[in-house]
Scaffold this motif. Structure first.
Motif, mmCIF file in Angstrom:
data_model
loop_
_atom_site.group_PDB
_atom_site.id
_atom_site.type_symbol
_atom_site.label_atom_id
_atom_site.label_comp_id
_atom_site.label_asym_id
_atom_site.label_seq_id
_atom_site.Cartn_x
_atom_site.Cartn_y
_atom_site.Cartn_z
ATOM 1 N N HIS A 151 0.862 -1.182 0.000
ATOM 2 C CA HIS A 151 0.000 0.000 0.000
ATOM 3 C C HIS A 151 0.899 1.234 0.000
ATOM 4 O O HIS A 151 1.814 1.350 0.821
ATOM 5 C CB HIS A 151 -0.905 0.038 1.229
ATOM 6 C CG HIS A 151 -1.819 -1.133 1.346
ATOM 7 N ND1 HIS A 151 -2.951 -1.292 0.567
ATOM 8 C CD2 HIS A 151 -1.781 -2.217 2.153
ATOM 9 C CE1 HIS A 151 -3.556 -2.412 0.888
ATOM 10 N NE2 HIS A 151 -2.865 -3.003 1.846
ATOM 11 N N THR B 133 -9.378 -1.600 15.297
ATOM 12 C CA THR B 133 -9.099 -0.249 14.810
ATOM 13 C C THR B 133 -8.452 0.557 15.916
ATOM 14 O O THR B 133 -8.761 0.375 17.100
ATOM 15 C CB THR B 133 -10.386 0.449 14.319
ATOM 16 O OG1 THR B 133 -10.061 1.743 13.818
ATOM 17 C CG2 THR B 133 -11.399 0.582 15.435
ATOM 18 N N SER C 200 -4.262 -2.003 7.332
ATOM 19 C CA SER C 200 -4.141 -0.809 6.496
ATOM 20 C C SER C 200 -3.990 0.417 7.383
ATOM 21 O O SER C 200 -4.366 0.399 8.562
ATOM 22 C CB SER C 200 -5.357 -0.652 5.573
ATOM 23 O OG SER C 200 -6.537 -0.492 6.334
ATOM 24 N N SER D 45 -4.170 4.943 7.350
ATOM 25 C CA SER D 45 -4.630 6.139 6.641
ATOM 26 C C SER D 45 -4.372 7.364 7.514
ATOM 27 O O SER D 45 -4.295 7.264 8.743
ATOM 28 C CB SER D 45 -6.117 6.045 6.292
ATOM 29 O OG SER D 45 -6.902 5.966 7.464
ATOM 30 N N THR E 294 -6.269 -0.114 10.784
ATOM 31 C CA THR E 294 -7.364 -1.077 10.844
ATOM 32 C C THR E 294 -6.852 -2.450 10.447
ATOM 33 O O THR E 294 -5.954 -2.572 9.601
ATOM 34 C CB THR E 294 -8.506 -0.657 9.900
ATOM 35 O OG1 THR E 294 -8.837 0.712 10.120
ATOM 36 C CG2 THR E 294 -9.750 -1.491 10.122
ATOM 37 N N THR F 213 -11.832 -7.222 7.888
ATOM 38 C CA THR F 213 -11.234 -6.512 6.761
ATOM 39 C C THR F 213 -10.790 -7.470 5.661
ATOM 40 O O THR F 213 -10.322 -7.014 4.610
ATOM 41 C CB THR F 213 -10.028 -5.691 7.234
ATOM 42 O OG1 THR F 213 -9.087 -6.563 7.888
ATOM 43 C CG2 THR F 213 -10.455 -4.607 8.207
ATOM 44 N N ASP G 63 -13.928 -1.409 5.215
ATOM 45 C CA ASP G 63 -13.019 -0.279 4.990
ATOM 46 C C ASP G 63 -13.560 0.921 5.748
ATOM 47 O O ASP G 63 -14.735 1.282 5.610
ATOM 48 C CB ASP G 63 -12.914 0.041 3.498
ATOM 49 C CG ASP G 63 -11.976 1.203 3.235
ATOM 50 O OD1 ASP G 63 -10.764 1.043 3.411
ATOM 51 O OD2 ASP G 63 -12.477 2.280 2.862
ATOM 52 N N THR H 287 -13.203 4.941 6.530
ATOM 53 C CA THR H 287 -12.699 6.212 6.010
ATOM 54 C C THR H 287 -13.043 7.320 6.982
ATOM 55 O O THR H 287 -14.198 7.431 7.419
ATOM 56 C CB THR H 287 -13.314 6.521 4.634
ATOM 57 O OG1 THR H 287 -13.066 5.422 3.747
ATOM 58 C CG2 THR H 287 -12.714 7.786 4.048
ATOM 59 N N LYS I 70 -6.200 1.098 -7.669
ATOM 60 C CA LYS I 70 -6.566 1.999 -6.590
ATOM 61 C C LYS I 70 -6.311 3.431 -7.037
ATOM 62 O O LYS I 70 -5.300 3.723 -7.668
ATOM 63 C CB LYS I 70 -5.753 1.701 -5.328
ATOM 64 C CG LYS I 70 -5.959 0.306 -4.769
ATOM 65 C CD LYS I 70 -5.103 0.071 -3.539
ATOM 66 C CE LYS I 70 -5.284 -1.343 -3.012
ATOM 67 N NZ LYS I 70 -4.426 -1.607 -1.831
#
Length: 760
Positions: A232, A292, A336, A338, A351, A454, A525, A527, A743
């Motif tokens: 990623h 998370t 992942s 972010s 997460t 996930t 997912d 956000t 992506k």
């Protein structure tokens, strides 16, 4: 992507021939044409073609030869600048073509060929006007050293390895962070043109991303790995708080062996966090829960920014692994990360899913058919052929590219590993899920009442009925002024636990509404988006009914249930059918069939008390009314941009992988792009050819942003250009190449739109 990590030099000869261009714009209006030529740049060498006056010039230039090596070929991009020649002034730029020669290098090394020659057409791109024609060139590459797999680290975005490889060891998470000064905040930006600033920013991001990728390959090589899967890439635009752009790369370091050699079972990873969502060799024997972890950080100008940001993530990873240990698991998969930055406040989110990794001493619990003790209660084998035929007729959709259930032979055994969904049986000091049931298949293990993960949706033999997308959101008001950094960060941190609780509650309620028999949500997912006065949390996933969980009768709606969820239902209705959405849909009339659609997640805009009180006096004080209208218009445009940025951050949805895809926010690809674009369900048996990643900066100076229609047109055109670019890049992989695991991320969207595109 194939990155050389050895110390020896691997020489390469690169030959470039610029053949022609097509559909160039008119740069000289006096003759209604263009004096076109091309500059070919690699490293410090610059060559030029002759000048031809035409909108479709044909050069068929001489061969431009570059003697280099594989490391330089991976670090640097081949740049071709299409220019308009001016005699008495500086030459005007038409656009650029950037070629990643590592695509050819990987393709040649995997095919074990030493000479490559091909002609292809690429789009000419400009950061102000977008695509401005096509450029056709031929590339010939000679590899002067024989291929030795020990000299390379292969990088793949997919969560699996090709069928010709076997995983012999897993080392765990590998990461790298690179920080670079953002050219948009340099003093030189005050005197240079917007195009020069955009190109400098685009080049800085591209170089920093490639530097981070080279660094992560070196780390994997030192750990003993020769491949990184589940990669990623992310870019964080930190703004004026630190004047930095940060490129982050994470992946799972593994060691693979070639041929039919069957390696011994791999041990526990050194770093027990994996970005892949499926363990090789079917080693998952338990499923914990969704994990998370978040952190609020205030960005400053640090002396060593890379170390500071790495420490942020180290603390979060340690916390999320402790969460996995607390539920009896020893591994985190589907991991992942972010970042969302607003002013000088950064919201960091990681997460994953807690699972149990077997020790490898016992064979996987694979059942081709249940024994007699479980045959009575097995949800897989109790259906006879007639019942199966009836259920097939009621199917809502057919999965693209995958073998339909009606084509499966009843006599063909299907592996059914129910233990991968069992609750962990390790003793912990924490509470187990509120409700557990005996596994409907084996009757030995326990499964939770509802599963959130996930991981990608399991194969069709594990679930019954349709797959449906599901999405909910929560918006929390932030009362503090963003200029008061400490108070603003504290308010965001205080709002996060309440938003998480409400988000999960809304998700379970929505699941019963979308599919009452659903008992598991995969591909979860999360956000997060922060604007000046709002915190928005969005969760998206795929809802299915797992066969290992006992089927419960759907509760019939009653007056009590309807009344208890009336406020929530009104909230969903306002989100789905707001007047703003209807008005924008009426005003926006697309003229051509689009390759993609951006579905907007509408967030109710908060009203300021000062605005309402000033609006009441608009009949008496016109000047105040004008000020209020200007302020409201500015806030409206800011809110529109925030909604589009948030919807872009959700990412791409594969419409053919589940039902009701058009009802959720995000980027939706049209059916016309298939079969050149394939879903994740069908790529496991394919052979990766090359990995591509690039950045595109787009700024519109021709039309002022006035309303949602203008913003939507700008975003849609930019996305359409990216799809066209990807199609042209697809030709680099050969005639049978397809795009998989694509992506599109958008690290910044204000007056300038930045896209990061990754694909295998």
């Amino acid at each position: 992507m194939l990155i050389p990590v050895c110390n020896e030099r691997l020489p390469v000869r690169l030959e470039i021939c610029v053949q022609s261009a097509k559909a160039l714009p008119v740069m000289n209006k006096s003759i209604n044409s263009t004096d076109a030529f091309v500059e070919v740049r690699f490293l410090e060498t610059v060559d030029k073609t002759e000048v031809i006056t035409s909108l479709n010039p044909v050069w068929n230039s001489e061969q431009f030869v570059f003697d280099t090596d594989e490391k330089e070929l991976t670090e640097e991009w081949l740049q071709l600048r299409v220019m308009d020649h001016d005699t008495y002034s500086a030459n005007d730029a038409i656009g650029r073509v950037n070629v990643d020669c590592n695509v050819f290098l990987e393709r040649m090394r995997l095919a074990k060929s030493e000479v490559f020659e091909e002609t292809f057409t690429m789009r000419v791109y400009d950061t102000i006007y977008g695509n401005r024609g096509e450029l056709t060139l031929s590339i010939k590459m000679h590899l002067l050293m024989q291929y030795n797999p020990k000299n390379y680290v292969q990088i793949m975005s997919t969560s699996f390895v090709p069928t010709c490889l076997r995983v012999s060891d897993i080392f765990g998470l590998v990461d790298n962070i690179r920080c670079e000064k953002d050219p948009d905040y340099e003093w030189l930006d005050k005197i240079r043109t917007p195009r020069a600033t955009n190109e400098a920013r685009q080049n800085a991001i591209r170089v920093t991303m490639r530097d981070a990728m080279m660094g992560i390959a070196q780390k994997a090589y030192k750990m003993g790995g020769n491949a990184i899967i589940g990669v990623h890439e992310s870019v964080d635009m930190e703004g004026s708080a630190s004047d930095l752009l940060t490129c982050r790369v994470i992946g799972t370091c593994v060691k693979v062996v070639h041929g039919n050699f069957q390696p011994a079972p791999y041990g526990k990873p050194i770093k027990p966090i994996l970005t892949i969502d499926k363990l090789p060799a079917e080693r998952q024997v338990g499923l914990g829960s969704l994990l998370t972890c978040r952190s609020i950080q205030i960005l400053n100008e640090d002396e060593n920014p890379e170390t500071v940001r790495r420490d942020y993530w180290v603390a979060l990873r340690a916390e999320i692994f402790q969460q996995a240990r607390s539920v009896g698991c020893n591994l985190v998969v589907g991991y992942s990360e972010s970042v969302n930055v607003n002013d000088s406040v950064a919201l960091l989110t990681c997460t994953g899913t807690a699972v149990v990794l077997s020790d490898g001493s016992e064979p996987a619990n694979t059942n081709n058919g249940p024994n007699e003790s479980s045959a009575r209660n097995s949800p897989v084998v109790i259906r006879d052929s007639s019942e199966k035929e009836i259920k097939e007729k009621k199917a809502l959709f057919k999965f693209n590219g995958s073998e339909g259930r009606e084509k499966r032979s009843d006599s063909a055994p299907r592996a059914f590993r129910c233990n991968q969904f069992h609750c962990p049986n390790h003793e912990t000091k924490y509470h187990t899920p509120s409700k557990t049931f005996a596994c409907s298949y084996c009757k030995n293990g326990l499964v939770g009442e509802f599963i959130l993960s996930t991981q990608q949706c399991p194969p069709p033999q594990y679930y019954a009925g349709p797959r449906n997308f599901i999405q909910v959101s929560v918006c929390k008001k932030i009362a503090s002024d963003p200029n008061e950094t400490s108070d603003y960060a504290a308010d965001i941190g205080n709002a996060l636990p309440y938003s998480d609780h409400e988000l999960i509650g809304n998700l379970l309620t929505e699941a019963k509404s979308v599919y009452p028999l659903g008992n598991a949500i995969f591909a979860v997912d999360i956000t997060n988006a922060v604007c000046d006065d709002s915190l928005v949390c969005i969760i998206t996933g795929v809802l299915v009914r797992l066969l290992v969980i006992q089927k419960t009768e759907a509760a019939s709606p009653s007056i009590t249930n309807v009344l208890s969820f009336s406020s929530l239902q009104r909230q969903h209705d306002a989100r789905r059918f707001s007047w703003g959405t209807v008005r924008d849909a009426i005003r926006f009339k697309p003229t051509v069939q689009s390759n993609l659609t951006l579905k907007i997640l509408n967030i109710k805009q908060s009203m300021d008390d000062n605005n309402s009180s000033s609006a009441k006096s608009r009949l008496r004080l016109n000047t105040i009314v004008d000020k209020v209208r200007r302020k409201q218009h500015k806030e409206y445009v800011s809110h529109v941009v925030f909604e589009r940025h948030m919807s872009l951050s959700i990412g791409i949805h594969e419409n053919q992988s589940a039902g009701n895809a058009t009802s959720i926010a995000g980027v939706h690809l049209s059916n016309s792009l298939y079969p050149h674009f394939v879903n994740k369900d069908v790529i496991e048996g394919m052979l990766p050819i090359a990995r591509f990643c690039d950045v595109f900066v787009r700024e519109d100076l021709t039309t002022a942003v006035r309303d949602s229609t203008t913003v939507d047109g700008f975003v849609t055109n930019a996305l359409e250009e990216r799809i066209t670019t990807i199609k042209s890049i697809l030709s680099l992989g050969g005639s049978n190449a397809v795009v998989a695991n694509m992506k599109i991320s958008c690290p910044q969207f204000n007056s300038v739109l930045i896209f990061i595109i990754c694909r295998d």
